[in-house]
Design an enzyme around this catalytic site. Structure first.
Site, PDB file in Angstrom:
ATOM      1  CG  HIS A  97      -2.066   0.864   1.210  1.00  6.69           C
ATOM      2  ND1 HIS A  97      -3.256   0.552   1.791  1.00  6.69           N
ATOM      3  CD2 HIS A  97      -2.238   2.078   0.659  1.00  6.69           C
ATOM      4  CE1 HIS A  97      -4.118   1.542   1.603  1.00  6.69           C
ATOM      5  NE2 HIS A  97      -3.511   2.482   0.917  1.00  6.69           N
ATOM      6  CG  ASN A 128      -4.813   7.318  -4.454  1.00  2.00           C
ATOM      7  OD1 ASN A 128      -3.740   6.753  -4.599  1.00  2.00           O
ATOM      8  ND2 ASN A 128      -5.145   7.949  -3.342  1.00  2.00           N
ATOM      9  CG  ASP A 153      -2.733   4.572   3.758  1.00  2.00           C
ATOM     10  OD1 ASP A 153      -2.609   4.929   2.566  1.00  2.00           O
ATOM     11  OD2 ASP A 153      -3.668   4.945   4.482  1.00  2.00           O
TER      12      ASP A 153
HETATM   13 ZN   LIG Z   1      -7.141   3.960   1.733  1.00  2.00          ZN
END
Ligand SMILES: [Zn+2]
Length: 438
Positions: free
Chosen positions: A59, A93, A303
């Site tokens: 991630h 993204n 993340d």
């Molecule tokens: Zn997320």
């Protein structure tokens, strides 16, 4: 390049032993009690350190294309190497989103110019807008094995159902950012007594848990496979564990910040502590740490979400969510694994930092199409040489000005940590030595 790692604690899938590890021409060629150094070999003394399969991050927000001021594929790879990572999964993204073959190829090509293996997670829906499916089969043909609209979750259950049905014959996995937007909308921290006291709108735990519940039921309906990204509540973990006991194909990760920080960190209104899903209660943190120690988590995933200072220095409720992760994830995971003064379990550590994430991302086997080597394997002769050396004794302090990321948005600035990556060997090359880029 021939490298000889001397007398480290070699961490296998079930046990550990002190040994020498010899690396040559991209492979591990020998693991033995003692190895005579071949001519020209570079010897590295790793006594007291853990030697295991190179870390894999499921991630990572690399921000390229679109927001190169915050991070690039190249700067993210450098930060990753310092953090002990040999492979990163780039999240889609970006601007524009990685929802087609051309953009996925762009990131794969740029990634191939770094010392690490850069895999790509493709978007589930076109533009990550949650309306029409992206061309999953075309991206899967390029070697994409994970798909997600991360940043947001797929809100429409019928679209998620179709995506699961479509993904199943492709042998790929969908990864979900679990937050129901209608419940989380407008919130900037966990909903509860602390948010009330601070006068901030909250994002309730239920926003996450409802989507976990929904997706478990969609997996049951479709026979598909879902990976739950950055789970943050005790109930989310309990639901996933129960689903797994039933035999459903669900996996999950937790982020280092959810293992080491709780909602009270938001009290100073410093946006470095703003993240989605938000930092939760101390009880949630304790449950997540217990799940980590009990082996219920497939991965700790960073993340890693770099933001430029112009954005992140805004007021708490206006700043973007996200924090850096790559360079301190290993030390924080080590901290979370140490319960009640006990030592951390090195086998569990490499399970969540390497073996588990490599399995979820399907990086265990070499793949010529996307030119990546094999990750998360055993430290044995014949395996590709992706290795991380971690010193569980070293004390150090995080300094945001010494990050290799382009961004500075770490919530751990000044925090003292125990345990540090000293050496990263990626694809047979010595990339990090004595904690520094070579
Ligand atoms: Zn997320």
């Amino acid at each position: 390049m021939t490298l000889l790692l001397r007398q480290g604690l070699v961490v296998g899938p079930t046990s550990t032993r002190v040994a020498d590890v010899l690396v040559s021409e991209g492979r591990i060629v020998d693991v033995a009690d003692t190895i005579d150094p071949p001519r020209g070999a570079r010897e590295i003394d790793v006594r007291g350190c853990w030697v295991g399969p190179g870390f894999v991050d499921l991630h990572t927000h690399l921000r390229e294309p679109g927001r190169e001021a915050a991070e690039t594929i190249e700067s993210g790879a450098r930060a990753g190497a310092v953090g002990g990572y040999c492979a990163l999964v780039a999240m889609p993204n970006t601007e524009p989103a990685l929802d087609n073959v051309a953009l996925v190829s762009y990131v794969l090509d740029k990634g191939a110019q770094t010392p690490l293996d850069i895999a790509v997670a493709g978007a589930i829906s076109q533009g990550r807008e949650g309306r029409h499916l992206a061309p999953l089969a075309e991206m899967a043909a390029l070697g994409v094995r994970l798909f997600t609209d991360d940043g947001t979750g797929v809100q429409d259950p019928s679209l998620m159902r179709r995506a699961l049905e479509y993904a199943r014959p492709l042998g790929v996995r969908l990864a979900q950012h679990c937050e129901d937007e209608s419940l989380a909308a407008g919130g900037s921290m966990n909903e509860g007594v602390v948010s009330s006291r601070l006068g901030l709108v909250g994002r309730p735990a239920l926003a996450e848990e409802l989507m976990v519940l929904r997706d478990i039921e969609l997996v049951r309906l479709t026979g598909g496979a879902v990976h739950f990204l950055h789970l943050s509540t005790a109930r989310s973990i309990a639901m996933v564990a129960a689903a797994r006991r039933e035999g459903l194909d669900v996996t999950c990760e937790v982020a280092p910040h959810h293992l080491t920080l709780d909602e009270t960190a938001c009290a100073g209104f410093d946006a470095a502590f703003k993240v989605h899903p938000p930092l939760r209660t101390a009880l949630d943190v304790a449950a997540l740490r217990q799940a980590l120690r009990d082996g219920l988590l497939d991965a700790v995933a960073t993340d890693h979400a770099p933001h430029s200072p112009e954005l992140k220095d805004r007021a708490f409720d206006e700043a973007p969510a996200g924090m850096l992760g790559l360079e301190h994830a290993a030390a924080l995971t080590h901290e979370a694994l140490r319960g009640d003064g006990a030592d951390a379990d090195p086998v569990r550590f490499f399970d969540v930092m390497s073996r588990g994430p490599a399995r979820v991302a399907q990086l265990r086997a070499r793949d010529a199409r996307v030119r990546h080597s094999a990750h998360g394997g055993d430290v044995v002769a014949g395996e590709d040489a992706n290795l991380t050396v971690f010193d569980p004794r070293e004390r150090w302090s995080v300094s945001r000005d010494q990050m290799h990321s382009r961004a500075r948005n770490t919530p751990y600035d000044g925090r003292s940590l125990v345990g540090r990556v000293t050496t990263t060997i990626a694809k047979g090359q010595l990339v990090v030595h004595e904690g520094k880029l070579v």
